[in-house]
Design a protein around this motif. Structure first.
Motif, PDB file in Angstrom:
ATOM      1  N   ASN A 509       0.811  -1.221   0.000  1.00 37.72           N
ATOM      2  CA  ASN A 509       0.000   0.000   0.000  1.00 37.72           C
ATOM      3  C   ASN A 509       0.841   1.267   0.000  1.00 37.72           C
ATOM      4  OD1 ASN A 509      -2.458  -1.406   0.002  1.00 37.72           O
ATOM      5  ND2 ASN A 509      -2.493  -1.549   2.231  1.00 37.72           N
ATOM      6  N   SER A 554      -4.339 -12.801  -4.610  1.00 39.61           N
ATOM      7  CA  SER A 554      -5.003 -11.501  -4.515  1.00 39.61           C
ATOM      8  C   SER A 554      -3.998 -10.364  -4.578  1.00 39.61           C
ATOM      9  CB  SER A 554      -5.811 -11.426  -3.214  1.00 39.61           C
ATOM     10  OG  SER A 554      -6.360 -10.140  -3.026  1.00 39.61           O
ATOM     11  N   ASN A 557      -2.811  -9.998  -8.224  1.00 38.01           N
ATOM     12  CA  ASN A 557      -3.830  -9.445  -9.120  1.00 38.01           C
ATOM     13  C   ASN A 557      -4.145  -7.982  -8.820  1.00 38.01           C
ATOM     14  OD1 ASN A 557      -4.109 -11.950 -10.411  1.00 38.01           O
ATOM     15  ND2 ASN A 557      -5.657 -12.627  -8.937  1.00 38.01           N
ATOM     16  N   LYS A 558      -4.026  -7.584  -7.574  1.00 37.80           N
ATOM     17  CA  LYS A 558      -4.428  -6.231  -7.190  1.00 37.80           C
ATOM     18  C   LYS A 558      -3.298  -5.220  -7.315  1.00 37.80           C
ATOM     19  CE  LYS A 558      -6.340  -3.633  -3.272  1.00 37.80           C
ATOM     20  NZ  LYS A 558      -6.828  -3.707  -1.873  1.00 37.80           N
ATOM     21  N   HIS A 559      -2.087  -5.608  -6.920  1.00 37.43           N
ATOM     22  CA  HIS A 559      -0.986  -4.636  -6.819  1.00 37.43           C
ATOM     23  C   HIS A 559       0.006  -4.717  -7.975  1.00 37.43           C
ATOM     24  CE1 HIS A 559      -2.061  -3.305  -2.752  1.00 37.43           C
ATOM     25  NE2 HIS A 559      -2.343  -4.563  -2.491  1.00 37.43           N
TER      26      HIS A 559
END
Length: 766
Positions: A509, A554, A557-559
């Motif tokens: 993040n 996850s 795929n997300k970051h």
């Protein structure tokens, strides 16, 4: 008076231990633990020390006016004459005192009484030491508080007083500065950069348009599947309009890979241990390394979920270190070459765009590894790749200190430690999981312990990065050094599931955010896509793990939104770990229905309490082990068992050794009917639990081989009770990956289609 004063000082000095003397010499005052408290409040005494009294820590930024010196400050004059040999002896003794022991070992094949005796003796030795096998979330608050109090929690890369982990090299700043150095002609470092086909240049020079960036959020992901000879089934995907796929060539030429000098010659010598037969003379890569490097060199994101410490771990480490050092050498060569061009010619007003060759901060590569031993091996590979077998050795600053802090003593490992081979391969060497170090590379020189904002490569653990990044609302936190990371390598991602996965998510993040400070950057040299806050689209992420887990998938795929696309290795297991069960045991797979993934947790608990547990309440179903992968589920079950006043005991990763020994003894003797066991305890300890007659897998294990390991524990106390053994497994449609890894993909597909419970009987091997 002078003689009497010097005599009293020498007497006071003789009463101090070596550790107190070192603290007095380094900080100019006695350690607060040994302060003599008086009734009067004394004002703090500040002493400005000379440079000779501080050899390890960097100079203080804030200068204080010296006040009247205390008696302890006057003792510094008697400490300046200490010889260098005596100082080294004191440092070695301090390292021995402060060194934290590795995991204590027990013989899993001996009786429980002997194990408990060994554990009690082991517990006395390590009662005052930190256990590195505990998950990172258990250590985070204590370590973070400790780092704030002892280190002052300054920005990363600055010397922190009192903590050897925060030591930074302040002597070689100008030697490794990219702004003040120029490319040496004899190094030949700029030859490969002139080639337009260089994938590095193609990647960093590619310009995104505003429309493409805005469309990423709404564009559907396009995918394409290919099968490669070694990697197997690959899934190429991208959210950008152009999806690039390719197949590996049969033969590969090193010159076609655009490796920076001297990597073309040193790679073969460094990688020769993995080459055998005729391949040693033809190809410098193994088949696995060749296909992995082709993907890495194309600057696509990569997720490889078949990395194991026993089989191909070091083979993969070699190839991603080659890619990392190649990227850094090319990037630095471009900066140094432009420095030479700017110096040799007078620039016009509009010529600055030709020299945009860097990011907002210097760190380009971040390597995330779980233990210090892994960081040690990465640095050793960097040195080997730059040095090879040439007689001309490269310059490595602070090498001795690095080996002392990141190395380990083989004699410290208990000789009676008997664990599975995969355990020995993972927990080898120094297994401290709280560290971070900056590495600067300039042509043929390496600077270890470089300040973060003067480093090219950062090597750290998730916990080590978390203590720097901090949390929202904290005053002292810093994550600007992550703003221009161009290559992110996350190795052994499955181990972070056993430590604290939240640290990894917290790191992701904070990747590639705009920095809060300029940190002395020349904005005329910064690439436009970095100024536009598009660095995340140019960052390549290499993710390696041992399992196909939903949380790791996850994250990928997300970051991972690289403009070059993503490549994931998606091989399905054909047999499953259930084939390694060696005991005759009926396996009952109970399916539960959950509407969505969020409700699966509550559905699982309700299904277990209402349908599974009543079958085992009878005293006949004693010696029941309940295997719980999630610690939160473990706490929920433990509280429920206490509320219902069930006869049970429990073992988790936070339990003390005395409590573990009592729980194992009670369970073996039948005094406790149920034993709750967490997966992370089994991961970090691998104890053989004796006395099991009934098994309940509250959830399928993260590692498929844990299923067979737990089942095979039933034969540890074989008393002719094989006919009464049972094994029950809870699963849902959201456990498809774990189910396929245990029973095989074909059988898992049948079980997911059927809504009934599946009974399997494994005969085992005699």
């Amino acid at each position: 008076m002078g003689k009497r004063g010097s005599r009293s000082q020498s007497q006071l000095l003789s009463t101090l231990t070596k550790k107190q003397k070192k603290h007095l010499r380094d900080f100019g005052e006695e350690h607060p633990f040994y302060d003599r408290v008086s009734r009067k409040e004394a004002k703090p005494q500040i002493c400005q020390l000379s440079e000779s009294s501080d050899t390890l820590d960097s100079e203080s930024e804030a200068e204080s006016e010296p006040e009247q010196l205390s008696g302890y400050h006057k003792l510094l004059t008697t400490l300046k004459d200490v010889s260098e040999e005596e100082e080294e002896d004191e440092e070695e003794e301090d390292e021995i005192i402060d060194e934290e022991p590795e995991m204590s070992g027990e013989d899993g094949d001996v009786s429980v009484e002997e194990e408990m005796a060994a554990e009690s003796a082991e517990m006395q030795e390590s009662s005052n030491s930190k256990n590195f096998h505990l998950p990172s979330e258990y250590q985070y608050m204590a370590l973070y508080t400790d780092s704030q109090e002892k280190d002052g929690e300054g920005p990363p890369g600055k010397s922190q007083e009192g903590s050897p982990e925060e030591f930074t090299d302040a002597k070689h700043e100008s030697l490794f500065s990219l702004e003040t150095n120029f490319l040496k002609e004899e190094s030949g470092g700029n030859c490969s950069l002139k080639v337009l086909q260089d994938p590095f240049l193609q990647h960093v020079n590619r310009e995104l348009r505003e429309k493409e960036v805005q469309a990423v959020a709404t564009n559907p992901k396009t995918t394409h599947q290919l099968k490669w000879p070694t990697l197997g089934q690959l899934v190429f995907s991208s959210k950008f309009q152009k999806l690039e796929t390719f197949k590996p060539p049969k033969d590969i030429d090193v010159k076609s890979l655009h490796l920076q000098k001297p990597l073309e010659s040193t790679w073969t010598k460094t990688n020769i241990q993995f080459l055998s037969g005729p391949k040693k003379s033809s190809s410098p890569f193994t088949p696995l390394q060749k296909e992995l490097f082709l993907i890495m060199n194309s600057y696509q994101d990569l997720f490889y979920s078949e990395r194991t410490a026993l089989k191909n771990g070091e083979e993969i480490r070699h190839v991603y270190c080659l890619h990392a050092i190649n990227h850094v050498l090319k990037a630095n060569a471009r900066v140094l070459g432009n420095n030479s061009r700017r110096r040799s010619q007078k620039l016009g007003v509009g010529d600055d765009d030709d020299f945009r060759d860097q990011g907002l901060t210097r760190p380009k590569v971040l390597v995330v590894v779980p233990f210090r031993e892994a960081a040690l091996r990465v640095v050793q590979l960097f040195i080997s790749l730059l040095e090879g077998d040439s007689k001309k050795k490269i310059i490595v600053s602070n090498k001795k200190r690095f080996k002392g802090e990141y190395g380990s003593d083989p004699e410290e490992r208990p000789p009676n430690l008997k664990r599975p081979e995969d355990y020995e391969a993972v927990f080898v060497g120094n297994i401290d999981d709280h560290f971070r170090i900056g590495v600067a590379i300039l042509q043929r020189s390496i600077r270890l312990y470089a300040p973060f904002y003067s480093s090219d490569i950062l090597i750290a653990s998730p916990l080590g990065l978390r203590t720097i990044i901090g949390a929202e609302g904290e005053k002292k936190r810093d994550f600007d050094f992550l703003s221009s990371i161009e290559l992110l390598i996350i190795d052994q991602a499955d181990i972070y599931l056993m430590q604290n996965w939240e640290h990894v998510l917290h790191l992701m993040n904070h990747m590639n955010l705009l920095p809060l400070d300029s940190h002395g950057v020349d904005f005329s040299r910064v690439r436009m896509w970095s100024l536009n806050n598009w660095s995340k689209y140019y960052r390549q992420t290499l993710l390696f793990g041992a399992v196909q887990d939903a949380q790791i998938n996850s994250l990928f795929n997300k970051h991972c939104i690289n403009l070059q696309g993503q490549v994931a290795v998606r091989n399905v297991p054909m047999t499953g770990s259930i084939s390694h069960v060696l005991v005759q045991l009926p396996h009952v797979f109970q399916r539960m229905e959950a509407e969505n993934l969020a409700s699966a947790i509550d559905v699982r608990f309700s299904f277990f309490v209402n349908k599974i547990l009543p079958q085992y309440r009878d005293a006949v179903m004693s010696h029941t082990l309940i295997y719980v992968p999630s610690y939160f589920d473990f706490v929920r079950l433990r509280n429920y068992f206490k509320k219902e006043e069930l006869n049970f005991t429990h073992i988790c990763e936070y339990a003390k050794k005395s409590g573990i020994s009592r729980a194992r003894q009670f369970f073996l003797q039948g005094e406790k009917q149920f034993l709750l066991l967490t997966e992370r305890f089994h991961f970090y300890k691998r104890y053989t639990i004796k006395g099991i007659r009934n098994l309940i897998f509250y959830e399928l294990p993260t590692y498929p081989h844990f299923y067979s390991e737990i089942c095979n524990m039933l034969k540890a106390t074989n008393r002719g009770e094989e006919a009464t053994w049972t094994c029950t497994v809870l699963y849902s449609k959201y456990d498809a990956q774990r189910l396929a890894a245990v029973v095989g993909v074909e059988r898992a597909a049948q079980m997911l289609q059927s809504k009934k419970s599946i009974h399997l009987f494994i005969t085992g091997e005699k």
